[in-house]
Design a protein around this motif. Structure first.
Motif, PDB file in Angstrom:
ATOM      1  N   PHE A 145      -0.629 -10.825   2.840  1.00  0.00           N
ATOM      2  CA  PHE A 145       1.225  -9.156   2.545  1.00  0.00           C
ATOM      3  C   PHE A 145       2.147  -9.129   1.620  1.00  0.00           C
ATOM      4  N   GLY A 155       0.666  -7.033  -0.357  1.00  0.00           N
ATOM      5  CA  GLY A 155       1.485  -5.129  -0.659  1.00  0.00           C
ATOM      6  C   GLY A 155       1.427  -4.719  -2.018  1.00  0.00           C
ATOM      7  N   TYR A 188      -0.194  -4.621   5.065  1.00  0.00           N
ATOM      8  CA  TYR A 188       0.909  -4.427   5.097  1.00  0.00           C
ATOM      9  C   TYR A 188       0.590  -3.189   5.418  1.00  0.00           C
ATOM     10  N   SER A 240       7.125  -6.172   0.207  1.00  0.00           N
ATOM     11  CA  SER A 240       5.929  -6.808   0.353  1.00  0.00           C
ATOM     12  C   SER A 240       6.173  -8.122  -0.682  1.00  0.00           C
ATOM     13  N   TYR A 243      -3.097  -4.138   0.487  1.00  0.00           N
ATOM     14  CA  TYR A 243      -1.575  -2.894   1.258  1.00  0.00           C
ATOM     15  C   TYR A 243      -2.546  -2.627   2.230  1.00  0.00           C
ATOM     16  N   GLY A 302       8.662   0.005   1.513  1.00  0.00           N
ATOM     17  CA  GLY A 302       7.289  -1.407   0.993  1.00  0.00           C
ATOM     18  C   GLY A 302       7.937  -2.490  -0.088  1.00  0.00           C
TER      19      GLY A 302
END
Length: 241
Positions: free
Chosen positions: A40, A42, A57, A201, A54, A198
């Motif tokens: 994860f 991200g 995620y 992340s 990504y 996001g």
């Protein structure tokens, strides 16, 4: 039946991602927490990100929001009138509804966390409370980022999607909303990390807890704004007896 199939397909994608040898990065992961961090990762504030991480995620977090969009479409297709009769006002319905959705998101994240741990053990990863791939990051920071900020990320996506679905009453616009959330998760678009997408992340984790708490505050501010907008929209609805 269609929605049930999509839920099963979504869960299968998540399982395949967690159990994938590629995402497991066996040459780097020593502990199950390494695996959680890398899977994860991200995106990061310095514009670096792993494409596979990504995409995974996006599947886990935005996929849950997409399933909510399918679920809420049933309410907007005629059930609101009956809900209004039962609860008298839509705002009275929204609070327990939001509680159930939020609880479901918590259960889902804990399940993903448990699955990551269980899958990592057969690969030889240990349960030692240590992040070896990023020594300045603690396991507790990773867990906080995944569970707390992860939950806030999902709830922001859900409320934003709810507002979009309410305003446009069209599934296509809801998909566009989710698409915008996916794109704004990229650090080159979310400059400074001020948009609620996001930020959960693992790439945003630094050695300082203050950054994680800053992310939490940003999510909470947006949640309060989104909740206020939804309550305003619901109060505007008038049903004739």
């Amino acid at each position: 039946m269609k929605v049930a199939f999509q839920i099963v397909f979504y869960a299968l994608l998540c399982f395949l991602g967690i159990s994938s040898p590629i995402l497991n990065l066996l040459d780097k992961s020593v502990t199950v927490w390494d695996s959680l961090y890398l899977k994860f990762y991200g995106v990061a504030s310095d514009n670096t990100f792993s494409l596979l991480s990504y995409l995974f995620y996006i599947i886990v977090f935005m996929g849950y929001v997409y399933l909510f969009q399918l679920y809420i479409a049933n309410y907007f297709s005629g059930r609101l009138y009956y809900i209004a009769i039962r609860y008298q006002t839509l705002t009275r319905w929204f609070m327990p509804f939001g509680y159930r959705i939020g609880l479901g998101a918590v259960v889902w994240l804990i399940f993903i966390l448990f699955l990551t741990i269980v899958v990592g053990i057969p690969y030889g990863q240990t349960l030692e409370m240590k992040i070896t791939v990023q020594p300045n990051v603690s396991v507790y920071q990773v867990l906080y980022q995944f569970v707390v900020n992860g939950w806030l990320q999902i709830m922001n996506g859900i409320l934003i999607t709810f507002i979009g679905a309410w305003l446009f009453k069209d599934g296509a616009f809801s998909l566009i909303t989710i698409g915008v959330l996916v794109l704004t998760a990229l650090p080159m678009l979310n400059v400074g990390g001020w948009l609620p997408s996001g930020l959960n992340s693992m790439g945003y984790i630094s050695s300082h807890w203050e950054e994680l708490f800053r992310i939490t505050k940003i999510y909470i501010v947006y949640l309060l704004i989104e909740t206020g907008v939804i309550i305003y929209l619901l109060k505007k609805v008038k049903f004739k007896n």
